[in-house]
Design a protein around this motif. Structure first.
Motif, PDB file in Angstrom:
ATOM      1  N   LYS A 434       0.824  -1.210   0.000  1.00  0.00           N
ATOM      2  CA  LYS A 434       0.000   0.000   0.000  1.00  0.00           C
ATOM      3  C   LYS A 434       0.859   1.262   0.000  1.00  0.00           C
ATOM      4  N   GLY A 435       2.179   1.071  -0.033  1.00  0.00           N
ATOM      5  CA  GLY A 435       3.092   2.203  -0.087  1.00  0.00           C
ATOM      6  C   GLY A 435       4.251   2.041   0.884  1.00  0.00           C
ATOM      7  N   THR A 436       5.307   2.808   0.643  1.00  0.00           N
ATOM      8  CA  THR A 436       6.498   2.785   1.502  1.00  0.00           C
ATOM      9  C   THR A 436       6.845   4.207   1.912  1.00  0.00           C
ATOM     10  N   TYR A 437       7.081   4.389   3.192  1.00  0.00           N
ATOM     11  CA  TYR A 437       7.432   5.700   3.749  1.00  0.00           C
ATOM     12  C   TYR A 437       8.846   5.590   4.312  1.00  0.00           C
ATOM     13  N   VAL A 438       9.762   6.420   3.806  1.00  0.00           N
ATOM     14  CA  VAL A 438      11.155   6.379   4.247  1.00  0.00           C
ATOM     15  C   VAL A 438      11.438   7.600   5.117  1.00  0.00           C
ATOM     16  N   ASN A 439      11.701   7.355   6.390  1.00  0.00           N
ATOM     17  CA  ASN A 439      12.037   8.431   7.323  1.00  0.00           C
ATOM     18  C   ASN A 439      13.521   8.757   7.237  1.00  0.00           C
ATOM     19  N   VAL A 440      13.841  10.034   7.127  1.00  0.00           N
ATOM     20  CA  VAL A 440      15.221  10.504   7.247  1.00  0.00           C
ATOM     21  C   VAL A 440      15.410  10.942   8.696  1.00  0.00           C
ATOM     22  N   CYS A 441      16.474  10.471   9.328  1.00  0.00           N
ATOM     23  CA  CYS A 441      16.612  10.664  10.769  1.00  0.00           C
ATOM     24  C   CYS A 441      18.085  10.641  11.161  1.00  0.00           C
ATOM     25  N   THR A 442      18.359  10.955  12.410  1.00  0.00           N
ATOM     26  CA  THR A 442      19.708  10.759  12.930  1.00  0.00           C
ATOM     27  C   THR A 442      19.993   9.259  12.949  1.00  0.00           C
ATOM     28  N   PRO A 443      21.265   8.854  12.966  1.00  0.00           N
ATOM     29  CA  PRO A 443      21.582   7.423  12.878  1.00  0.00           C
ATOM     30  C   PRO A 443      20.824   6.578  13.900  1.00  0.00           C
ATOM     31  N   VAL A 444      20.221   5.519  13.413  1.00  0.00           N
ATOM     32  CA  VAL A 444      19.394   4.643  14.242  1.00  0.00           C
ATOM     33  C   VAL A 444      20.256   3.910  15.266  1.00  0.00           C
ATOM     34  N   GLU A 445      19.735   3.796  16.484  1.00  0.00           N
ATOM     35  CA  GLU A 445      20.354   2.989  17.532  1.00  0.00           C
ATOM     36  C   GLU A 445      19.339   1.936  17.962  1.00  0.00           C
ATOM     37  N   ALA A 446      19.732   0.671  17.873  1.00  0.00           N
ATOM     38  CA  ALA A 446      18.844  -0.431  18.235  1.00  0.00           C
ATOM     39  C   ALA A 446      19.144  -0.867  19.661  1.00  0.00           C
ATOM     40  N   ASP A 455      13.807  12.244  14.300  1.00  0.00           N
ATOM     41  CA  ASP A 455      13.281  12.483  12.958  1.00  0.00           C
ATOM     42  C   ASP A 455      13.753  13.847  12.456  1.00  0.00           C
ATOM     43  N   LEU A 456      14.162  13.909  11.191  1.00  0.00           N
ATOM     44  CA  LEU A 456      14.669  15.162  10.620  1.00  0.00           C
ATOM     45  C   LEU A 456      13.702  15.759   9.597  1.00  0.00           C
ATOM     46  N   HIS A 457      12.436  15.432   9.745  1.00  0.00           N
ATOM     47  CA  HIS A 457      11.316  16.029   9.006  1.00  0.00           C
ATOM     48  C   HIS A 457      11.237  15.602   7.545  1.00  0.00           C
ATOM     49  N   VAL A 458      12.259  15.889   6.745  1.00  0.00           N
ATOM     50  CA  VAL A 458      12.171  15.585   5.322  1.00  0.00           C
ATOM     51  C   VAL A 458      12.122  14.067   5.130  1.00  0.00           C
ATOM     52  N   ASP A 459      11.211  13.602   4.273  1.00  0.00           N
ATOM     53  CA  ASP A 459      11.021  12.172   4.047  1.00  0.00           C
ATOM     54  C   ASP A 459      10.830  11.906   2.561  1.00  0.00           C
ATOM     55  N   VAL A 460      10.936  10.635   2.191  1.00  0.00           N
ATOM     56  CA  VAL A 460      10.731  10.214   0.809  1.00  0.00           C
ATOM     57  C   VAL A 460       9.678   9.109   0.804  1.00  0.00           C
ATOM     58  N   ILE A 461       8.709   9.233  -0.098  1.00  0.00           N
ATOM     59  CA  ILE A 461       7.579   8.308  -0.154  1.00  0.00           C
ATOM     60  C   ILE A 461       7.560   7.606  -1.506  1.00  0.00           C
ATOM     61  N   LYS A 462       7.243   6.321  -1.473  1.00  0.00           N
ATOM     62  CA  LYS A 462       7.005   5.578  -2.713  1.00  0.00           C
ATOM     63  C   LYS A 462       5.565   5.096  -2.699  1.00  0.00           C
ATOM     64  N   HIS A 463       4.765   5.637  -3.615  1.00  0.00           N
ATOM     65  CA  HIS A 463       3.347   5.316  -3.678  1.00  0.00           C
ATOM     66  C   HIS A 463       3.132   3.934  -4.299  1.00  0.00           C
ATOM     67  N   PRO A 464       1.939   3.365  -4.139  1.00  0.00           N
ATOM     68  CA  PRO A 464       1.674   2.028  -4.688  1.00  0.00           C
ATOM     69  C   PRO A 464       1.910   1.923  -6.191  1.00  0.00           C
ATOM     70  N   ASP A 465       1.736   3.030  -6.921  1.00  0.00           N
ATOM     71  CA  ASP A 465       1.939   2.980  -8.374  1.00  0.00           C
ATOM     72  C   ASP A 465       3.396   3.183  -8.773  1.00  0.00           C
ATOM     73  N   GLY A 466       4.299   3.280  -7.776  1.00  0.00           N
ATOM     74  CA  GLY A 466       5.719   3.439  -8.059  1.00  0.00           C
ATOM     75  C   GLY A 466       6.203   4.871  -8.077  1.00  0.00           C
ATOM     76  N   THR A 467       5.295   5.828  -7.968  1.00  0.00           N
ATOM     77  CA  THR A 467       5.683   7.237  -7.955  1.00  0.00           C
ATOM     78  C   THR A 467       6.470   7.559  -6.687  1.00  0.00           C
ATOM     79  N   VAL A 468       7.583   8.271  -6.847  1.00  0.00           N
ATOM     80  CA  VAL A 468       8.424   8.667  -5.714  1.00  0.00           C
ATOM     81  C   VAL A 468       8.217  10.150  -5.442  1.00  0.00           C
TER      82      VAL A 468
END
Length: 504
Positions: A434-446, A455-468
């Motif tokens: 149904k889509g992919t949401y990519v969060n841009v953030c400070t380096p992840v710590e597990a 979270d650094l606000h700006v993000d990149v989304i890939k919609h179900p139809d492949g649109t970025v």
């Protein structure tokens, strides 16, 4: 400037303070052993202490000292973020009871414009939203009156809290000043709060020779730190506390009697008595959160002083047991300074492991912490990669994607230790994306119980139809303008977003 340092970052920060020509006072035994330096026991201008969750440090003290330390701390790494403390310890302010709980009352506090604790009240770069509500917690045992919703109470901050913490600052309807060497509190006479009776008697004899008495209605309580102090420092500490008590009494309107909780603080008789800003703010305060890059930078500083394993501060920040494990490992062997971070060993010893439950703790640049949810860890690799699956509750639409959130939907989040981004892919009950949401953030710590980042606000989304689609650049710009995100960190976020936009 005299600074007192405590907690898991103490060795590295002591090194940085000494390099900056500041004096470290009342140093702990490990610090005295590790450094070829003289450490005096004297009243500090500011204190640096690790937060309860080990994610960063709190700074409290004189405004100029706090400002200088804040600048030093944020220079540690690109992902060190600083926030002003609207309720530093010692602040006396009014609040309205918003809610009564089982053990105490929640107060909406009158912190004043912007809630800044700096001397001039300027909050432009404070890192705390000017309209952010500030609450405090008043245990019923800390006030000699019954309090109910709508009551106005005047109280003093006994313990503050970082903006990312779930707890509220703790309040007390009784005044105290000082700390460290000596504390002044309501009462009379002098008390030596030391377990060693012989040492207590010796200290009491030295105190009698000072020739300084607390103001009427106050008594001096001397702590263990006073045992190793010269007469001049004892005198300076008491003089400072007496000056602070006199200023506080004047600001609050205490009349010099010993009934301070009635005459100065406590339940107010009329709403018209309430003030819209603090009556007294004897200390300034700041909080600094360290991200993964900053923790590793502090490792390098600490390594110049003593044996330090890769990821020393990163591992210690994860849990109390992990912190103890680091101390044990470093006591047994001299770690190789150029070794890789031992993620697999940390995972096997402390987690997270496949089958565990893991929270996704989504920090915001203004200091708030939002838990996005808790999911099942379905896979963990030695390279620091892990997958978390969450069942989504139906209702509404997915942020940015616009697709409906329906029963049976699953969110699959792919995290990797140290990476500046992570994707979450949403699928329906049949597995259709149904889509992919990519969060841009400070380096992840597990960490063992939670994945943590800001979270650094700006993000990149890939919609179900492949649109970025790249989103929220304007939100990042506004956060930079508000002083929440340093420009260097914002540039890193934009660079990461551009790379993701081209790769998807």
């Amino acid at each position: 400037m005299n600074a007192r340092v405590r907690g898991i970052y103490a060795t590295a920060l002591t090194r940085l303070l000494l390099e900056a020509d500041h004096a470290v006072v009342d140093a702990s035994s490990p610090i005295r052993r590790r450094f070829d330096a003289t450490f005096h026991t004297a009243p500090p201008d500011a204190r640096i202490e690790t937060t309860d969750d080990r994610q960063g440090v709190g700074v409290i003290g004189a405004p100029d000292a706090v400002a200088a330390l804040r600048d030093l701390l944020v220079d540690v790494g690109i992902d060190a973020l600083a926030y002003g403390d609207p309720t530093p310890v010692g602040t006396v302010l009014d609040g309205e009871v918003a809610e009564t709980l089982g053990g105490g009352a929640v107060l909406d506090l009158a912190v004043g414009p912007g809630g800044d604790s700096s001397e001039d009240g300027a909050a432009a770069d404070d890192g705390v939203a000017a309209d952010a509500p500030v609450e405090g917690y008043l245990p019923y045992g800390n006030v000699d009156a019954r309090v109910e919703t709508g009551d106005r109470v005047r109280a003093q901050v006994r313990a503050s809290a970082p903006p990312w913490a779930s707890r509220r600052p703790e309040l007390d309807a009784e005044l105290r000043v000082g700390g460290g060497l000596v504390t002044l509190e309501p009462g009379s006479g002098t008390r030596v709060d030391v377990r060693d009776d012989e040492a207590a008697r010796e200290l009491a004899g030295m105190i009698d020779l000072l020739g300084i008495e607390p103001p009427e209605g106050w008594r001096a309580v001397w702590g263990p730190a006073a045992l190793d102090v010269e007469m001049d420092d004892l005198e300076a500490g008491l003089e400072r506390a007496v000056d602070e008590a006199e200023r506080l009494a004047e600001a609050v309107g205490v009349d010099g009697t010993d009934d301070l909780d009635v005459d100065g603080v406590g339940l107010l008789g009329s709403p018209s008595e309430a003030r819209t800003e603090p009556l007294a703010r004897p200390n300034a305060g700041a909080w600094v959160w360290f991200g993964r890059e900053s923790r590793f930078a502090l490792d390098s500083v600490r390594r110049e002083v003593t044996a330090t394993m890769p990821g020393h501060h990163r591992i210690k920040a994860g849990s109390a047991s992990a912190s103890a494990g680091v101390d044990f490992a470093e006591a047994l062997c001299d770690p190789a300074p150029d070794a890789d971070f031992p993620f697999a060993a940390v995972r096997d010893s402390f987690g997270p492991a496949a089958g565990d439950r893991l929270r996704i703790e989504h920090g915001k640049p203004d200091g708030r912490l939002i838990t996005l949810g808790e999911g099942d860890v379905t896979a963990v690799d030695d390279d620091g990669s892990l997958t978390v699956e969450r069942e989504m509750t139906p209702g509404g639409r997915y942020d940015g994607l616009g697709t409906r959130r329906e029963a049976g939907d699953v969110a699959v989040t792919s995290l990797k230790e140290g990476r500046w981004w992570y994707p979450t892919t949403y699928r329906d009950a049949e597995g259709t994306v149904k889509g992919t949401y990519v969060n841009v953030c400070t380096p992840v710590e597990a960490f063992p119980d939670a994945a943590r980042y800001v979270d650094l606000h700006v993000d990149v989304i890939k919609h179900p139809d492949g649109t970025v689609e790249r989103v929220d650049d304007e939100v990042l710009d506004a956060s930079v303008a508000a002083g929440h995100v340093p420009e260097a960190l914002a540039e890193k976020a934009r660079s990461v977003a551009s790379a993701l936009e081209n790769a998807l």
